[in-house]
Design an enzyme around this catalytic site. Structure first.
Site, short mmCIF file in Angstrom:
data_model
loop_
_atom_site.label_atom_id
_atom_site.label_comp_id
_atom_site.label_asym_id
_atom_site.label_seq_id
_atom_site.Cartn_x
_atom_site.Cartn_y
_atom_site.Cartn_z
N ASN A 88 27.10 -31.58 6.86
CA ASN A 88 28.51 -31.83 7.19
C ASN A 88 29.12 -32.88 6.28
O ASN A 88 28.49 -33.92 6.03
CB ASN A 88 28.62 -32.30 8.65
CG ASN A 88 28.08 -31.26 9.64
OD1 ASN A 88 28.23 -30.06 9.42
ND2 ASN A 88 27.45 -31.72 10.70
N GLN A 95 30.96 -34.55 10.42
CA GLN A 95 30.08 -35.62 9.94
C GLN A 95 30.32 -36.88 10.77
O GLN A 95 31.44 -37.39 10.84
CB GLN A 95 30.34 -35.92 8.46
CG GLN A 95 29.35 -36.95 7.89
CD GLN A 95 29.57 -37.23 6.40
OE1 GLN A 95 30.57 -36.84 5.82
NE2 GLN A 95 28.61 -37.91 5.80
N HIS A 101 23.24 -36.45 4.58
CA HIS A 101 22.01 -35.97 5.20
C HIS A 101 22.07 -34.46 5.32
O HIS A 101 23.13 -33.89 5.56
CB HIS A 101 21.76 -36.61 6.57
CG HIS A 101 22.94 -36.57 7.48
ND1 HIS A 101 24.00 -37.44 7.35
CD2 HIS A 101 23.25 -35.76 8.51
CE1 HIS A 101 24.91 -37.17 8.28
NE2 HIS A 101 24.48 -36.15 8.99
N HIS A 103 20.62 -31.38 7.48
CA HIS A 103 19.92 -31.01 8.72
C HIS A 103 19.00 -29.82 8.46
O HIS A 103 19.42 -28.84 7.83
CB HIS A 103 20.92 -30.57 9.79
CG HIS A 103 21.85 -31.63 10.29
ND1 HIS A 103 21.63 -32.32 11.45
CD2 HIS A 103 23.01 -32.11 9.79
CE1 HIS A 103 22.63 -33.17 11.66
NE2 HIS A 103 23.48 -33.07 10.66
#
Ligand code: 5GP
Ligand code: ZN
Length: 136
Positions: A88, A95, A101, A103
Site C-alpha cells: 500500500n 497505508q 513494506h 505484505h
C-alpha cells in the site's frame, strides 16, 4: 537513512524486537502483529523509504527476489493454498505505516478473508484515454 520516529526503522534495525523470519544486511522479514491469516508477514527494508516512490532501484529489485524466496519457504512450511502480495502507498490506498513494506499473506481455503477490489465496467474509449494519459 534511519528515521528516529519510525517504528518500522526500529523494528527493521532490531531496536524493537519482532518475530523475525529472515534477516540480511538490507531487509528484515517479520510476522505482522495483527495477521490477516496465519503466517502474514512483512518485508521491511532496513533503510527508510516512505513508500514505493522513495524506494531505491536497488531495494526495489531486491525486494521481489526476497518475496519469491519467502513465498517458497512459506508454501513449503505452512502448506498454504495461495499467497497474496500487497503493498500500500498513501493513506488513500490503505497505508498506515509510512515505511515501505510488502505484505506476504498466505491464503487457505475458507480462511474467511476478503482481499481485493470491486471490478467495474469500462468502455474501450475510456481504456484508450487512460492508456494515452499514462503512456504518452
Ligand atoms: P499498511 O496498512 O501500512 O499496509 O500495513 C501496516 C501493517 O503493519 C498492518 O498490517 C499492521 O498490523 C502492521 N503493524 C503495525 N505496527 C506493527 C508493529 O509494531 N509490529 C508488527 N509486527 N506489525 C505491525
Ligand atoms: Zn522507517
Amino acid at each position: 537513512m534511519k528515521k528516529t520516529d519510525c517504528i518500522f526503522c526500529k523494528i527493521a534495525n532490531g531496536e524493537i524486537p519482532s518475530k523475525t523470519l529472515y534477516e540480511d544486511e538490507e531487509f528484515r522479514v517479520i510476522l505482522d502483529v495483527n495477521p490477516a491469516t496465519r503466517g502474514h508477514a512483512l518485508i521491511l527494508p532496513k533503510e527508510h523509504a516512505d513508500d514505493l516512490y522513495e524506494l531505491s532501484e536497488g531495494q526495489a529489485s531486491q525486494v521481489m527476489l526476497l518475496a519469491k524466496k519467502m513465498a517458497a519457504q512459506m508454501k513449503e512450511k505452512l502448506h498454504c493454498d495461495g499467497l497474496n502480495l500487497i503493498q500500500n502507498n498513501g493513506e488513500t490506498a490503505g497505508q498506515t505505516v509510512k515505511h515501505f513494506h510488502l505484505h506476504l499473506i498466505p491464503r487457505y481455503e475458507n480462511d474467511g478473508q476478503q482481499l481485493g477490489w470491486k471490478p467495474s465496467e469500462a468502455a474501450q474509449e475510456e481504456l484508450e484515454a487512460v492508456r494515452a494519459q499514462i503512456a504518452e
